[in-house]
Design a protein around this motif. Structure first.
Motif, mmCIF file in Angstrom:
data_model
loop_
_atom_site.group_PDB
_atom_site.id
_atom_site.type_symbol
_atom_site.label_atom_id
_atom_site.label_comp_id
_atom_site.label_asym_id
_atom_site.label_seq_id
_atom_site.Cartn_x
_atom_site.Cartn_y
_atom_site.Cartn_z
ATOM 1 N N GLU A 86 0.782 -1.066 -0.286
ATOM 2 C CA GLU A 86 0.123 0.042 0.060
ATOM 3 C C GLU A 86 0.709 1.213 -0.072
ATOM 4 O O GLU A 86 0.547 2.223 -0.761
ATOM 5 N N LEU A 87 1.774 1.299 0.834
ATOM 6 C CA LEU A 87 2.663 2.428 0.883
ATOM 7 C C LEU A 87 3.453 2.705 -0.539
ATOM 8 O O LEU A 87 3.927 3.662 -0.901
ATOM 9 N N GLU A 88 3.944 1.408 -0.950
ATOM 10 C CA GLU A 88 4.688 1.369 -2.371
ATOM 11 C C GLU A 88 3.568 2.156 -3.343
ATOM 12 O O GLU A 88 4.096 2.949 -4.158
ATOM 13 N N LEU A 89 2.459 1.674 -3.487
ATOM 14 C CA LEU A 89 1.558 2.115 -4.437
ATOM 15 C C LEU A 89 1.053 3.752 -4.301
ATOM 16 O O LEU A 89 1.030 4.323 -5.081
ATOM 17 N N LEU A 90 1.201 4.026 -2.914
ATOM 18 C CA LEU A 90 0.912 5.541 -2.629
ATOM 19 C C LEU A 90 2.203 6.073 -2.946
ATOM 20 O O LEU A 90 1.670 7.408 -3.716
ATOM 21 N N ARG A 91 3.362 5.778 -3.010
ATOM 22 C CA ARG A 91 4.366 6.460 -3.178
ATOM 23 C C ARG A 91 4.736 6.681 -4.854
ATOM 24 O O ARG A 91 4.951 7.701 -5.460
ATOM 25 N N LEU A 92 4.256 5.480 -5.529
ATOM 26 C CA LEU A 92 4.115 5.510 -6.765
ATOM 27 C C LEU A 92 3.025 6.325 -7.448
ATOM 28 O O LEU A 92 3.229 7.153 -8.536
ATOM 29 N N TYR A 93 1.911 6.618 -6.932
ATOM 30 C CA TYR A 93 0.792 7.311 -7.111
ATOM 31 C C TYR A 93 1.504 8.591 -7.103
ATOM 32 O O TYR A 93 0.971 9.595 -8.117
ATOM 33 N N GLU A 94 1.841 8.888 -6.175
ATOM 34 C CA GLU A 94 2.240 10.533 -5.796
ATOM 35 C C GLU A 94 3.363 10.857 -6.931
ATOM 36 O O GLU A 94 3.549 12.017 -7.563
ATOM 37 N N GLU A 95 4.364 9.731 -7.224
ATOM 38 C CA GLU A 95 5.292 10.138 -8.436
ATOM 39 C C GLU A 95 4.797 10.479 -9.518
ATOM 40 O O GLU A 95 5.132 11.197 -10.451
ATOM 41 N N SER A 96 3.606 9.469 -9.938
ATOM 42 C CA SER A 96 2.985 9.668 -11.302
ATOM 43 C C SER A 96 2.161 10.850 -11.387
ATOM 44 O O SER A 96 2.283 11.510 -12.417
ATOM 45 N N GLN A 97 1.590 11.409 -10.286
ATOM 46 C CA GLN A 97 1.085 12.589 -10.184
ATOM 47 C C GLN A 97 1.923 13.708 -10.367
ATOM 48 O O GLN A 97 1.555 14.736 -11.161
ATOM 49 N N GLY A 98 3.178 13.601 -9.733
ATOM 50 C CA GLY A 98 3.967 14.716 -9.991
ATOM 51 C C GLY A 98 4.457 14.922 -11.393
ATOM 52 O O GLY A 98 4.856 15.787 -12.057
ATOM 53 N N ARG A 99 4.524 13.572 -12.054
ATOM 54 C CA ARG A 99 5.386 13.402 -13.503
ATOM 55 C C ARG A 99 4.035 14.046 -14.426
ATOM 56 O O ARG A 99 4.371 14.718 -15.217
ATOM 57 N N LEU A 100 2.840 13.568 -13.985
ATOM 58 C CA LEU A 100 1.830 14.279 -15.016
ATOM 59 C C LEU A 100 1.747 15.683 -14.824
ATOM 60 O O LEU A 100 1.608 16.200 -15.700
#
Length: 174
Positions: A86-100
């Motif tokens: 869950e924490l890994e997915l949240l981190r990846l989600y935040e990274e993808s939001q930043g990249r987006l």
């Protein structure tokens, strides 16, 4: 160090007097009991204690608590793995939001640049058309001769390219 058990080691149900005990031993609720009867019933209750049942129940409780402990340990392990994912997915989600957001900003800058280039091209096209119109009005003969020359050059270049392409199909031109 002794471990505390979650379940009692002795089941209270093993010490309960069965309902059919009174009828088997001929005790009636309406009869009055004397003090000797109460001592006699205590002896009979002590005889109801079954050590095999006691040991079996104790062993069963110990094994079930061991299985319970294993189940809790496995559940804790799985819970930890789920939390990690869950924490890994949240981190990846935040990274993808930043990249987006970065890509969106880049696209916005690109669109602004595109509008500036389009406006500049349109302005330059109008300038070229206006200059062409002025030159054609001021020097019509020279303008038409130059235009014919350019058009002939374009057709000659196109004819040369067709001949060269037919001769050298394997050759790449840059």
């Amino acid at each position: 160090m002794s471990e505390r058990r979650r379940a009692p080691s002795i089941s209270s149900s093993s010490f309960a007097i069965p309902e059919d005990f009174q009828t088997v031993h001929g005790i009636n609720d309406t009869e009055s009991t004397t003090s000797t009867d109460s001592y006699a019933s205590q002896d009979e209750e002590e005889q109801l204690f079954d050590p095999v049942t006691y040991l079996t129940d104790t062993l069963e409780n110990a094994l079930s608590s061991l299985e319970f402990s294993k189940a809790v340990a496995k559940q804790a392990k799985i819970s930890g793995q789920l939390k990690s994912k869950e924490l890994e997915l949240l981190r990846l989600y935040e990274e993808s939001q930043g990249r987006l957001q970065e890509l969106h900003d880049t696209m916005q800058r690109g669109l602004k640049t595109l509008h500036v280039v389009y406006r500049d091209l349109k302005l330059n096209k109008h300038k070229v058309e206006a200059a062409s119109q002025r030159i054609s009005n001021k020097y019509p003969i020279e303008y038409n001769q130059a235009r014919d020359k350019v058009l002939r050059r374009d057709t000659l270049l196109l004819d040369d390219e067709d001949v060269n392409n037919n001769d050298n199909d394997n050759e790449i031109r840059i």
